[in-house]
Design an enzyme around this catalytic site. Structure first.
Site, mmCIF file in Angstrom:
data_model
loop_
_atom_site.group_PDB
_atom_site.id
_atom_site.type_symbol
_atom_site.label_atom_id
_atom_site.label_comp_id
_atom_site.label_asym_id
_atom_site.label_seq_id
_atom_site.Cartn_x
_atom_site.Cartn_y
_atom_site.Cartn_z
ATOM 1 N N LYS A 22 0.838 -1.209 0.000
ATOM 2 C CA LYS A 22 0.000 0.000 0.000
ATOM 3 C C LYS A 22 0.875 1.262 0.000
ATOM 4 O O LYS A 22 0.670 2.167 -0.805
ATOM 5 C CB LYS A 22 -0.902 0.011 1.238
ATOM 6 C CG LYS A 22 -1.632 1.321 1.451
ATOM 7 C CD LYS A 22 -2.551 1.293 2.641
ATOM 8 C CE LYS A 22 -1.910 1.597 3.962
ATOM 9 N NZ LYS A 22 -1.536 2.988 4.232
ATOM 10 N N ASN A 23 1.857 1.298 0.894
ATOM 11 C CA ASN A 23 2.621 2.540 1.047
ATOM 12 C C ASN A 23 3.535 2.817 -0.143
ATOM 13 O O ASN A 23 3.833 3.974 -0.433
ATOM 14 C CB ASN A 23 3.411 2.525 2.363
ATOM 15 C CG ASN A 23 2.470 2.643 3.556
ATOM 16 O OD1 ASN A 23 1.282 2.937 3.391
ATOM 17 N ND2 ASN A 23 2.990 2.410 4.756
ATOM 18 N N CYS A 117 -5.678 7.741 9.003
ATOM 19 C CA CYS A 117 -5.892 7.087 10.295
ATOM 20 C C CYS A 117 -5.588 8.031 11.449
ATOM 21 O O CYS A 117 -4.598 8.767 11.419
ATOM 22 C CB CYS A 117 -4.991 5.858 10.410
ATOM 23 S SG CYS A 117 -5.661 4.437 9.548
ATOM 24 N N ARG A 122 0.370 13.763 13.772
ATOM 25 C CA ARG A 122 0.883 13.664 12.403
ATOM 26 C C ARG A 122 1.137 15.026 11.731
ATOM 27 O O ARG A 122 0.508 15.376 10.729
ATOM 28 C CB ARG A 122 -0.042 12.788 11.549
ATOM 29 C CG ARG A 122 -0.309 11.458 12.200
ATOM 30 C CD ARG A 122 -1.026 10.489 11.314
ATOM 31 N NE ARG A 122 -0.114 9.800 10.421
ATOM 32 C CZ ARG A 122 -0.478 8.822 9.588
ATOM 33 N NH1 ARG A 122 -1.718 8.447 9.523
ATOM 34 N NH2 ARG A 122 0.411 8.230 8.829
ATOM 35 N N ASP A 306 3.695 0.047 12.107
ATOM 36 C CA ASP A 306 2.490 -0.516 11.481
ATOM 37 C C ASP A 306 2.276 -1.990 11.838
ATOM 38 O O ASP A 306 1.238 -2.562 11.485
ATOM 39 C CB ASP A 306 2.552 -0.358 9.955
ATOM 40 C CG ASP A 306 2.363 1.092 9.525
ATOM 41 O OD1 ASP A 306 2.015 1.917 10.368
ATOM 42 O OD2 ASP A 306 2.559 1.384 8.322
ATOM 43 N N ARG A 398 -8.988 -0.181 4.127
ATOM 44 C CA ARG A 398 -8.076 0.852 3.621
ATOM 45 C C ARG A 398 -6.756 0.245 3.157
ATOM 46 O O ARG A 398 -6.131 0.756 2.232
ATOM 47 C CB ARG A 398 -7.741 1.859 4.722
ATOM 48 C CG ARG A 398 -8.926 2.557 5.321
ATOM 49 C CD ARG A 398 -8.444 3.481 6.398
ATOM 50 N NE ARG A 398 -7.724 4.553 5.743
ATOM 51 C CZ ARG A 398 -7.897 5.832 5.997
ATOM 52 N NH1 ARG A 398 -8.740 6.202 6.930
ATOM 53 N NH2 ARG A 398 -7.227 6.744 5.346
#
Ligand code: UD1
Length: 419
Positions: A22-23, A117, A122, A306, A398
């Site tokens: 995903k990233n 999220c 952040r 993560d 997600r």
């Protein structure tokens, strides 16, 4: 919102593939904006965050074609819109990754603060500071970030912290800038190396990704490319942690073990048997493990934040006590009250959790508040005696494609209920 009904207690056995990361995919999709040609990407993973990023690219003027074989074509020849729609940007954190490439390509961008999220405050100060060093004018007002850069100029940027997103943003800003940009104290995650390889395949000149200094030599233009992004180390780790706790014999295919070696070391020390052959990892566990003793999340190659929520779940049923320190995101223990409802013994204080293993977790009605906490609670339900109802599992979609089907393929008993 969808929910999972999980009947716990099954062992996990069998073979499973790991999809694209995903990233990596998100950063590469942002990097598409740099191309004046057509980008062809293989192994498109059907995660909600990826679809949202594709919606953003469409709104900027890219033409997207999704093929049945999971190939994506992104025609970037006519990008004209420099405004990233607020409604879309608010949905994903990685909308902010477009700042650098949009400045590089269109010299201008207007974007709102990103969503994503809720795992901490952040901030994006490092992104903005780096872009300003490259001669961008940035104004923050009314909740928007307006950036203008008629002349981006390569410069030396020192990051106070090796932020993944800031490294990617500054790298991409430097690609079409005049001269050479150097990023010191850059993030070293595999996804950064993948982004470098992708950009170089389009004609960019980046070197050093994977080390703490990245050098970007500005070029005039980037062209078309066909590229296959790396696979998802966090999903691979999620499968390994689930298999370790449930017990059984699982084989994970398409994974670079080096990307999750911090986890593999801990799993081996806790009693799992792990055999690595090429891009395949086989893990045998009897489900009765020792705790990891300590977990401290750190930038790569340290233990990934993560995987912290999923690793924490494994500690709840392992023998002994584990001290977990979450250094990256301050509210990443939000799943612990839910685990306590299931019988776990966890004490949290600020960025630390002390987990003492219990004999059993018991099914309960619980809720996931973010993506990785969601996969962690799914594992908890699989470990528990009885039935767990896990609410709001859209958060899991997600970054996982039908996680319940992946686990059911290995022998779990999870049903999705759509309301
Ligand atoms: C990326 C990943 C995310 C992962 C994280 C850390 C994507 C889409 N997301 O997120 O899954 O958990 O890396 O591996 O790739 N920070 C600042 N100022 C900034 C930027 C970051 O203080 O301008 C701080 C953050 O608050 C955090 C730390 O730096 O404490 C790491 O954040 P960062 O590496 O930037 O994470 P993301 O890029 O947001």
């Amino acid at each position: 919102m969808d929910k999972f009904i999980i009947n716990g207690g099954n062992t996990l056995n069998g073979v499973i593939d790991v999809p694209s990361a995903k990233n990596s995919y998100l950063a590469i999709l942002a990097g598409c904006v740099l191309s004046s040609g057509v980008v062809c990407l293989h192994n498109y993973p059907k995660f909600d965050d990826i679809d949202k990023m594709l919606d953003i690219l469409t709104s900027l003027g890219c033409k997207i074609e999704r093929k049945e074989d999971r190939t994506l074509y992104i025609d970037c020849r006519n990008i004209t819109n420099y405004v990233i729609p607020q409604k879309l940007a608010k949905k994903i954190r990685s909308s902010i990754f477009l700042l650098g490439p949009m400045l590089s390509r269109l010299k201008k961008v207007l974007v709102t603060y990103p969503g994503g999220c809720d795992i901490g405050s952040r901030p994006i100060d490092l992104h903005l500071k780096g872009l300003k060093t490259l001669n961008a004018k940035i104004v923050e007002r009314f909740g928007f970030i307006e950036a203008d850069a008629p002349n981006l100029i390569g410069e030396n940027v020192h990051l106070d912290y090796p932020s993944v997103g800031a490294t990617e943003n500054i790298m991409m800003a430097g690609v079409l800038a005049k001269g050479t940009t150097k990023i010191f104290n850059s993030a070293k995650e595999p996804e950064i190396v993948d982004l470098q390889n992708f950009i170089n395949a389009m004609g960019g000149k980046i070197s050093g990704a994977g080390t703490d200094t990245i050098t970007i030599q500005g070029v005039e233009k980037l062209g078309s490319v066909e590229y296959t992004p790396i696979t998802d180390r966090i999903i691979a780790g999620t499968y390994l942690l689930a298999g370790a706790g449930c017990g059984g014999d699982i084989t994970i295919k398409n994974v670079d073990y080096e990307h999750i070696y911090s986890l593999i070391t801990k799993l081996k020390n806790s009693g799992c048997k792990i055999d690595i052959k090429g891009d395949t990892i086989r893990q045998v566990s009897n489900g009765k493990l020792k705790t990891f003793s300590s977990i401290e999340t750190l930038p790569y190659p340290g233990f990934p934040t993560d995987l912290q929520p999923q690793a924490l779940v494994l500690q709840t049923i392992s023998e002994g006590t584990c001290i977990i320190t979450e250094n990256l995101f301050e509210t990443r223990f939000k799943h612990t009250p839910e685990l306590i409802k299931m019988g776990a013994n966890i004490v949290t204080r600020d960025r630390m959790a002390i987990v003492t293993g219990v004999n059993k977790l018991y099914g309960a009605d619980v809720t996931c508040y973010d993506l990785r906490a969601g996969s962690a609670l799914t594992i908890a339900g699989m470990l528990a005696e009885g039935t767990t109802t896990l609410n709001d599992v859209k958060n899991i979609d997600r970054g996982y494609e039908k996680l319940e089907e992946a686990f059911n393929k290995l022998g779990a008993n999870i049903k999705r209920v759509t309301r």
